[in-house]
Design an enzyme around this catalytic site. Structure first.
Site, PDB file in Angstrom:
ATOM      1  N   HIS A  62     -32.994  32.218  46.840  1.00 14.97           N
ATOM      2  CA  HIS A  62     -33.335  33.243  47.827  1.00 14.97           C
ATOM      3  C   HIS A  62     -34.800  33.132  48.257  1.00 14.97           C
ATOM      4  O   HIS A  62     -35.120  33.206  49.443  1.00 14.97           O
ATOM      5  CB  HIS A  62     -33.060  34.621  47.227  1.00 14.97           C
ATOM      6  N   HIS A 112     -37.208  33.049  52.041  1.00 13.55           N
ATOM      7  CA  HIS A 112     -38.525  33.602  52.366  1.00 13.55           C
ATOM      8  C   HIS A 112     -39.569  32.565  52.772  1.00 13.55           C
ATOM      9  O   HIS A 112     -40.291  32.737  53.753  1.00 13.55           O
ATOM     10  CB  HIS A 112     -39.060  34.391  51.162  1.00 13.55           C
ATOM     11  N   GLU A 127     -36.059  40.902  55.241  1.00 13.34           N
ATOM     12  CA  GLU A 127     -34.846  40.566  54.492  1.00 13.34           C
ATOM     13  C   GLU A 127     -33.633  40.321  55.404  1.00 13.34           C
ATOM     14  O   GLU A 127     -32.904  39.363  55.212  1.00 13.34           O
ATOM     15  CB  GLU A 127     -34.518  41.672  53.488  1.00 13.34           C
ATOM     16  N   SER A 170     -30.466  32.967  53.044  1.00 12.16           N
ATOM     17  CA  SER A 170     -30.078  32.487  51.711  1.00 12.16           C
ATOM     18  C   SER A 170     -28.648  32.887  51.373  1.00 12.16           C
ATOM     19  O   SER A 170     -28.220  32.779  50.228  1.00 12.16           O
ATOM     20  CB  SER A 170     -31.038  33.045  50.647  1.00 12.16           C
TER      21      SER A 170
END
Length: 443
Positions: A277, A282, A322, A341
């Site tokens: 993730h 990110h 997010e 992700s």
């Protein structure tokens, strides 16, 4: 909390930034400038002694608010007559500000926040749960080998201090196998589903950080690359941070990152943030200057904000960093890490089935959202520059007795709360503008 389900099953991600931890600090920080007088500091220290208050830390520096010096003192809030001592100091000061985690007990106090990047060490281990603590429905709950491995990663983060290298990890063949499954499935979707910035940066990560299906990149290598392009840095985290602490890290362009990987029996599913993730979702966007600045603006807006505004900012973070989508050349593209992700939700968010709304921090910050299923609503940004400006405008509405500014040279937060100080900054900015104009006129 972040939903990063990889295919069918929903994720219940107790993310680093959503819950509020119980007060762990037992100290009060005050910043004050004394009325000019020889021996004034010594007299002030006598006040603390008179009220039997223990000093934990004291530092002095030249004041940019008023002529002379200012002092930052940390006192033990469990011993002595704190209220009496602070009232006496306030009477002797030309400037006085209380910054504490116990702000609810004092109407004049501002919620504590880090003033320099080294202060991140102070809350890094004030976590909601340790990385090796797993819920009973976690795929690795009964796997003692996996739990021991998770504790190894948590221990690395627990002992980490700012300025030291992040220790490299020797990932097992089993862990590399999990990474390979996730990497291959996601990279097949990026060209058609990810935003331009993500796809532009990804080849640079392959070239400079060793991104590939066969190896899991090391956090320090990735952090060095990010710092060289946008000033962002990675910092290992041992568990779940509160919303306030997690967002405060972004103000310094520091992202608290996990280092462990999901359980090998469920490569398509993780109930909390893992290295897939962080590194695939990110990192690519933190290498984009406009997105990096947008993320930092959310962090800066959180400093000294009330609990209600922290919740609004965390919700804005949720729907952008997010689960954000953007419109590029008339087409919707994903830029949120929870989408980039998760190939299940990456396909869903662009399917035309969920509701789309325009990103507006005032409204977005109030939107409720599910954490155990795909998002039914996504907020669309027209550009990262536009989103940044909207966040700056929203931050201006947050009730605070000061403004904040990040100084990248000293990696400190400046409190903007005096005309003298702001006039100096304006003079410096005017000088920089003149330099730019002179350079522009050469063309």
């Amino acid at each position: 909390m972040m939903n990063v389900d990889m295919e069918v099953e929903p994720t219940i991600m107790e993310g680093q930034f959503i819950k509020e931890a119980k007060n762990a600090a037992k100290s009060v920080n005050i910043i004050f400038s004394l009325n000019e007088a020889v021996g004034a500091l010594a007299e002030s220290l006598k006040i603390f002694k008179k009220h039997q208050v223990n000093l934990l830390h004291i530092e002095s520096r030249s004041s940019i608010r008023v002529p002379g010096y200012e002092f930052m003192v940390e006192v033990d809030s469990t011993v002595g007559d704190i209220e009496g001592a602070l009232e006496n100091i306030k009477q002797e000061s030309s400037y006085f500000q209380i910054i504490t985690r116990n702000y609810k007990d004092n109407a004049e106090a501002v919620p504590w926040f880090p003033r320099k990047i080294q202060d991140l060490d102070k809350f890094a281990n004030q976590i909601l749960s340790y990385g090796s603590e797993l819920e009973s429905d976690h795929p690795g709950f009964t796997d003692q080998v996996y739990r021991a491995r998770r504790k190894e990663f948590a221990d690395i983060a627990f002992h980490y201090k700012h300025g030291t290298p992040i220790p490299n990890v020797s990932y097992t063949e089993q862990e590399k196998g999990v990474w390979k499954v996730v990497f291959n499935k996601l990279t097949r979707l990026y060209k058609t589903h990810a935003c331009y910035e993500h796809n532009h940066v990804f080849p640079l990560l392959e070239e400079n950080c060793g991104y590939s299906a066969d190896e899991i990149p090391q956090l320090q290598t990735v952090s060095d690359f990010l710092k060289s392009v946008t000033g962002f840095q990675l910092r290992p985290v041992a568990g779940l941070l509160s919303s306030r602490d997690f967002l405060a890290g972004l103000a310094f362009r520091v992202f608290h990152s996990t280092q462990y990987i999901r359980h090998h029996t469920r490569p398509n599913y993780t109930p909390e943030p893992d290295v897939c993730h962080e590194l695939l979702g990110h990192v690519p966007l933190f290498a984009d200057p406009a997105f990096a600045q947008f993320s930092q603006e959310i962090g800066l807006a959180s400093l000294g904000a009330s609990d209600d505004y922290i919740e609004k900012l965390a919700t804005c973070y949720w729907f952008t960093v997010e689960f954000g989508v953007t419109r590029q050349h008339g087409q919707l593209k994903a830029y949120g890490a929870g989408l980039l992700s998760s190939f299940g939700e990456l396909e869903w968010c662009l399917s035309g089935k969920p509701e789309l709304r325009s990103f507006d921090p005032e409204k977005t910050g109030l939107q409720k959202y599910p954490i155990t299923e795909h998002q039914p609503i996504y907020f669309v940004t027209e550009s990262f520059e536009s989103a940044k400006q909207k966040m700056i405008d929203f931050a201006a509405t947050i009730p605070r007795p000061f403004g904040v500014r990040y100084d990248p040279y000293t990696q400190t937060i400046q409190l903007l709360d005096s005309k003298r100080q702001i006039q100096k900054l304006i003079t410096n900015i005017n000088s920089e503008i003149r330099t730019l104009i002179d350079a522009f006129n050469k063309f």
